[in-house]
Design a protein around this motif. Structure first.
Motif, PDB file in Angstrom:
ATOM      1  N   LEU A 246       0.819  -1.216   0.000  1.00 54.62           N
ATOM      2  CA  LEU A 246       0.000   0.000   0.000  1.00 54.62           C
ATOM      3  C   LEU A 246       0.850   1.263   0.000  1.00 54.62           C
ATOM      4  O   LEU A 246       0.321   2.363  -0.180  1.00 54.62           O
ATOM      5  N   ALA A 247       2.151   1.132   0.216  1.00 61.19           N
ATOM      6  CA  ALA A 247       3.026   2.310   0.197  1.00 61.19           C
ATOM      7  C   ALA A 247       3.296   2.794  -1.225  1.00 61.19           C
ATOM      8  O   ALA A 247       3.754   3.913  -1.430  1.00 61.19           O
ATOM      9  N   LYS A 248       2.978   1.969  -2.198  1.00 63.75           N
ATOM     10  CA  LYS A 248       3.226   2.351  -3.589  1.00 63.75           C
ATOM     11  C   LYS A 248       2.229   3.407  -4.057  1.00 63.75           C
ATOM     12  O   LYS A 248       1.093   3.453  -3.584  1.00 63.75           O
ATOM     13  N   ASN A 249       2.660   4.231  -4.987  1.00 64.46           N
ATOM     14  CA  ASN A 249       1.796   5.281  -5.529  1.00 64.46           C
ATOM     15  C   ASN A 249       0.819   4.679  -6.528  1.00 64.46           C
ATOM     16  O   ASN A 249       1.225   4.188  -7.582  1.00 64.46           O
ATOM     17  N   PRO A 250      -0.475   4.711  -6.232  1.00 66.32           N
ATOM     18  CA  PRO A 250      -1.455   4.130  -7.152  1.00 66.32           C
ATOM     19  C   PRO A 250      -1.416   4.773  -8.539  1.00 66.32           C
ATOM     20  O   PRO A 250      -1.742   4.116  -9.539  1.00 66.32           O
ATOM     21  N   SER A 251      -1.022   6.034  -8.604  1.00 66.83           N
ATOM     22  CA  SER A 251      -0.983   6.720  -9.902  1.00 66.83           C
ATOM     23  C   SER A 251       0.029   6.092 -10.852  1.00 66.83           C
ATOM     24  O   SER A 251      -0.078   6.249 -12.072  1.00 66.83           O
ATOM     25  N   PRO A 257      -7.439   1.233 -13.967  1.00 72.55           N
ATOM     26  CA  PRO A 257      -8.540   1.444 -14.924  1.00 72.55           C
ATOM     27  C   PRO A 257      -8.905   2.920 -15.018  1.00 72.55           C
ATOM     28  O   PRO A 257      -8.689   3.692 -14.084  1.00 72.55           O
ATOM     29  N   ASP A 258      -9.441   3.312 -16.138  1.00 69.98           N
ATOM     30  CA  ASP A 258      -9.913   4.676 -16.331  1.00 69.98           C
ATOM     31  C   ASP A 258     -11.268   4.820 -15.644  1.00 69.98           C
ATOM     32  O   ASP A 258     -12.241   4.166 -16.033  1.00 69.98           O
ATOM     33  N   PRO A 259     -11.363   5.663 -14.592  1.00 74.22           N
ATOM     34  CA  PRO A 259     -12.628   5.769 -13.853  1.00 74.22           C
ATOM     35  C   PRO A 259     -13.775   6.318 -14.683  1.00 74.22           C
ATOM     36  O   PRO A 259     -14.942   6.102 -14.354  1.00 74.22           O
ATOM     37  N   LYS A 261     -14.237   5.556 -17.866  1.00 75.20           N
ATOM     38  CA  LYS A 261     -14.656   4.551 -18.840  1.00 75.20           C
ATOM     39  C   LYS A 261     -15.248   3.325 -18.165  1.00 75.20           C
ATOM     40  O   LYS A 261     -16.166   2.703 -18.679  1.00 75.20           O
ATOM     41  N   ASP A 262     -14.675   2.941 -17.013  1.00 75.09           N
ATOM     42  CA  ASP A 262     -15.153   1.746 -16.317  1.00 75.09           C
ATOM     43  C   ASP A 262     -15.084   2.007 -14.811  1.00 75.09           C
ATOM     44  O   ASP A 262     -14.123   1.632 -14.141  1.00 75.09           O
ATOM     45  N   GLU A 263     -16.105   2.652 -14.304  1.00 75.81           N
ATOM     46  CA  GLU A 263     -16.114   3.054 -12.890  1.00 75.81           C
ATOM     47  C   GLU A 263     -16.099   1.844 -11.962  1.00 75.81           C
ATOM     48  O   GLU A 263     -15.448   1.856 -10.920  1.00 75.81           O
ATOM     49  N   GLU A 264     -16.794   0.779 -12.344  1.00 75.23           N
ATOM     50  CA  GLU A 264     -16.852  -0.411 -11.500  1.00 75.23           C
ATOM     51  C   GLU A 264     -15.471  -1.056 -11.371  1.00 75.23           C
ATOM     52  O   GLU A 264     -15.052  -1.445 -10.269  1.00 75.23           O
ATOM     53  N   ALA A 265     -14.769  -1.164 -12.490  1.00 74.58           N
ATOM     54  CA  ALA A 265     -13.421  -1.757 -12.463  1.00 74.58           C
ATOM     55  C   ALA A 265     -12.468  -0.872 -11.656  1.00 74.58           C
ATOM     56  O   ALA A 265     -11.611  -1.373 -10.912  1.00 74.58           O
ATOM     57  N   TYR A 266     -12.643   0.435 -11.780  1.00 78.93           N
ATOM     58  CA  TYR A 266     -11.791   1.367 -11.046  1.00 78.93           C
ATOM     59  C   TYR A 266     -12.016   1.225  -9.540  1.00 78.93           C
ATOM     60  O   TYR A 266     -11.061   1.191  -8.757  1.00 78.93           O
ATOM     61  N   ASP A 267     -13.270   1.147  -9.113  1.00 78.73           N
ATOM     62  CA  ASP A 267     -13.595   1.013  -7.702  1.00 78.73           C
ATOM     63  C   ASP A 267     -13.018  -0.273  -7.126  1.00 78.73           C
ATOM     64  O   ASP A 267     -12.538  -0.296  -5.985  1.00 78.73           O
ATOM     65  N   TRP A 269     -10.363  -1.934  -8.322  1.00 74.54           N
ATOM     66  CA  TRP A 269      -8.900  -1.758  -8.293  1.00 74.54           C
ATOM     67  C   TRP A 269      -8.489  -0.898  -7.107  1.00 74.54           C
ATOM     68  O   TRP A 269      -7.487  -1.183  -6.428  1.00 74.54           O
ATOM     69  N   LYS A 270      -9.257   0.136  -6.834  1.00 76.44           N
ATOM     70  CA  LYS A 270      -8.923   1.097  -5.777  1.00 76.44           C
ATOM     71  C   LYS A 270      -8.857   0.431  -4.402  1.00 76.44           C
ATOM     72  O   LYS A 270      -8.077   0.842  -3.532  1.00 76.44           O
ATOM     73  N   LYS A 271      -9.653  -0.623  -4.188  1.00 78.05           N
ATOM     74  CA  LYS A 271      -9.692  -1.307  -2.892  1.00 78.05           C
ATOM     75  C   LYS A 271      -8.329  -1.871  -2.510  1.00 78.05           C
ATOM     76  O   LYS A 271      -8.032  -2.008  -1.314  1.00 78.05           O
ATOM     77  N   GLY A 272      -7.517  -2.207  -3.483  1.00 77.15           N
ATOM     78  CA  GLY A 272      -6.209  -2.793  -3.205  1.00 77.15           C
ATOM     79  C   GLY A 272      -5.096  -1.778  -3.116  1.00 77.15           C
ATOM     80  O   GLY A 272      -3.918  -2.155  -3.123  1.00 77.15           O
ATOM     81  N   THR A 273      -5.444  -0.496  -3.031  1.00 76.77           N
ATOM     82  CA  THR A 273      -4.441   0.565  -2.957  1.00 76.77           C
ATOM     83  C   THR A 273      -4.632   1.387  -1.683  1.00 76.77           C
ATOM     84  O   THR A 273      -5.615   1.225  -0.965  1.00 76.77           O
ATOM     85  N   ALA A 274      -3.676   2.282  -1.442  1.00 71.24           N
ATOM     86  CA  ALA A 274      -3.793   3.172  -0.276  1.00 71.24           C
ATOM     87  C   ALA A 274      -5.034   4.042  -0.377  1.00 71.24           C
ATOM     88  O   ALA A 274      -5.610   4.430   0.650  1.00 71.24           O
ATOM     89  N   TRP A 275      -5.469   4.354  -1.606  1.00 68.22           N
ATOM     90  CA  TRP A 275      -6.661   5.181  -1.789  1.00 68.22           C
ATOM     91  C   TRP A 275      -7.921   4.505  -1.264  1.00 68.22           C
ATOM     92  O   TRP A 275      -8.905   5.163  -0.950  1.00 68.22           O
ATOM     93  N   GLY A 276      -7.896   3.189  -1.175  1.00 73.06           N
ATOM     94  CA  GLY A 276      -9.076   2.452  -0.727  1.00 73.06           C
ATOM     95  C   GLY A 276      -9.080   2.131   0.756  1.00 73.06           C
ATOM     96  O   GLY A 276     -10.014   1.507   1.253  1.00 73.06           O
ATOM     97  N   SER A 277      -8.059   2.551   1.473  1.00 69.50           N
ATOM     98  CA  SER A 277      -7.974   2.243   2.901  1.00 69.50           C
ATOM     99  C   SER A 277      -8.913   3.136   3.715  1.00 69.50           C
ATOM    100  O   SER A 277      -9.043   4.334   3.461  1.00 69.50           O
ATOM    101  N   SER A 278      -9.526   2.560   4.728  1.00 74.51           N
ATOM    102  CA  SER A 278     -10.404   3.345   5.611  1.00 74.51           C
ATOM    103  C   SER A 278      -9.614   4.367   6.417  1.00 74.51           C
ATOM    104  O   SER A 278     -10.179   5.348   6.914  1.00 74.51           O
TER     105      SER A 278
END
Length: 468
Positions: A246-251, A257-259, A261-267, A269-278
């Motif tokens: 999670l220390a890696k830069n998601p960018s 995924p392109d949010p 173009k595919d919002e569901e796929a992006y959401d 993917w986001k769960k496995g990154t620092a952006w998805g942490s509570s």
């Protein structure tokens, strides 16, 4: 009338020899004596069943004397020592840091903060009368009020007591590893954060320990983000989640995924990154605590989280405080170096502020402050996505600037910032002022004449170059 002396003479007794002391122990019943023999603590003495030996084998004893009195005393002493050993506070680096804080800052420390220390787990290192004296001195400091001379005298007495007793007594428990000594932080920032947390009710007494620790963790992540310490913010999330990935830069993830173009796929993917942490989310009071830390420390990331860690330590959450502070140590809890997790270029780039504005048709410049990620690699796609015309830029200025401009996020406007002005005829002065007064490292200007974006490095040649 039956005399007590008659009872003492006539009472039937049973005896056995204590194996440890060799002394004769007297029991009130045969069963009690036999139980002691069976337990192996005594040897059975010959019973005096023969009538002729009654006087010889029935000693005159005081029946009010407790059986095996010497054994009882030994057991009581052992129980007392075990209890004292169990209840005794343990010295470690966290509590040593608090002791150092009192010793070094007692002269300037507010009375309420001294009271907090008195109610924490460091004062029990003082023993007996010394502890009573310390707490009495704390009460005297509070009672002194505006009598600075008296307060100074009492504080000196308390410091002297700490110097003599806290340092020399109670040797530290040897740590299992060699952690870095916790930082005490900036006392003024510590005070502001502690007062803010109390005023918002973010305390273990009101929320419970689990919820309190969650909110303070969120405040620490937000403080680092607000101070433009993005890499450290992700590193903290990685430590809290015990997941170095999670220390890696998601960018930088090529599989992002392109949010749009595919919002569901992006959401997903986001769960496995620092952006998805509570821990990156906000709860009641967390942003206010974070911003009180960054504001008081002038956006110093380390001082900000040290202040949050200080509040945690004062409330007994030493382990979490150490985790939070570890991200500025050479090694964190997972023994993974921050430098190993984050490329140096990312660390430098992410702590970058900018001024974004327009060059009017008359050559006048007006711009607004943007807090996060002002390096060209981020701003170019962000401006392309959000700032497609002068109207978009003017809205940014009217709204008081923004936290950041990203191609995959909506703009969070500040709504309170003041615009900065200049003149394209003296572009070097504007660029210089953008750095000195506007806190920027880069300048981005939309030219209303040719409808092109230009940028300048505040620390470079101070001249505009075409961005796109």
């Amino acid at each position: 009338m039956i005399k007590l002396t008659h009872l003492l003479k006539e009472e039937e007794t049973f005896t056995a020899i204590n194996k440890d002391s060799g002394e004769v122990s007297v029991f009130k019943s045969k069963d009690a004596r036999d139980s002691a023999v069976k337990a192996g603590t005594h040897d059975k003495k010959d019973d005096n069943d023969s009538k002729g030996d009654d006087k010889k084998d029935t000693p005159k004893v005081n029946i009010f004397k407790r059986d095996s009195d010497s054994d009882s005393k030994k057991n009581l002493q052992k129980i007392k020592k075990d209890r004292e050993k169990k209840d005794a506070p343990k010295r470690d680096d966290n509590t040593d840091a608090q002791i150092d804080d009192v010793q070094n800052n007692i002269g300037d420390m507010p009375g309420d903060e001294i009271q907090d220390y008195a109610e924490s787990d460091i004062f029990p290192y003082l023993k007996g009368r010394d502890l009573e004296i310390a707490k009495s001195l704390v009460d005297d400091i509070d009672a002194a009020g505006d009598d600075f001379e008296r307060s100074a005298d009492v504080r000196a007495d308390l410091k002297d007591l700490f110097d003599k007793k806290m340092t020399l007594d109670s040797p530290k428990e040897e740590p299992k590893s060699e952690p870095s000594k916790p930082r005490t932080g900036n006392p003024q920032v510590n005070k502001v954060v502690r007062e803010k947390a109390k005023s918002l009710g973010v305390t273990p007494q009101k929320l419970g320990k689990e919820e309190y620790e969650k909110r303070m963790s969120q405040a620490a992540v937000e403080a680092l983000t607000d101070a433009n310490f993005h890499s450290e913010s992700r590193a903290l999330i990685a430590v809290l989640e015990d997941n170095p990935e999670l220390a890696k830069n998601p960018s930088d993830d090529p599989n992002k995924p392109d949010p749009f173009k595919d919002e569901e796929a992006y959401d997903e993917w986001k769960k496995g990154t620092a952006w998805g942490s509570s821990f990156g989310d906000s709860s009641d009071g967390t942003d206010d605590i974070a911003h009180s830390a960054t504001g008081e420390s002038s956006w110093d990331g380390q001082e900000s989280i040290d202040a949050i860690a200080h509040d945690l330590k004062m409330n007994g959450s030493h382990k979490l405080a150490a985790k939070i502070q570890s991200i500025f140590d050479e090694k964190n809890e997972s023994t993974t170096s921050i430098a190993d997790m984050i490329p140096e270029s990312v660390v430098i780039n992410e702590g970058t502020r900018s001024q974004v504005g327009v060059i009017g048709r008359n050559g006048k410049i007006i711009s607004a402050y943007v807090h996060y990620d002002g390096y060209p690699r981020n701003m170019k796609p962000g401006l392309k996505h959000h700032m497609k015309s002068e109207k978009d830029v003017l809205k940014l200025i009217k709204m008081g600037g923004a936290r950041g401009i990203f191609d995959d996020k909506e703009i969070e406007y500040y709504k309170s910032g003041q615009p900065m002005k200049g003149d394209s005829k003296d572009i070097k002065s504007y660029i210089n002022d953008a750095g000195v007064e506007g806190g920027a490292e880069y300048v981005y200007l939309y030219n209303m004449k040719d409808k092109k974006w230009y940028f300048a490095d505040v620390y470079g040649k101070k001249e505009l170059k075409k961005l796109f």
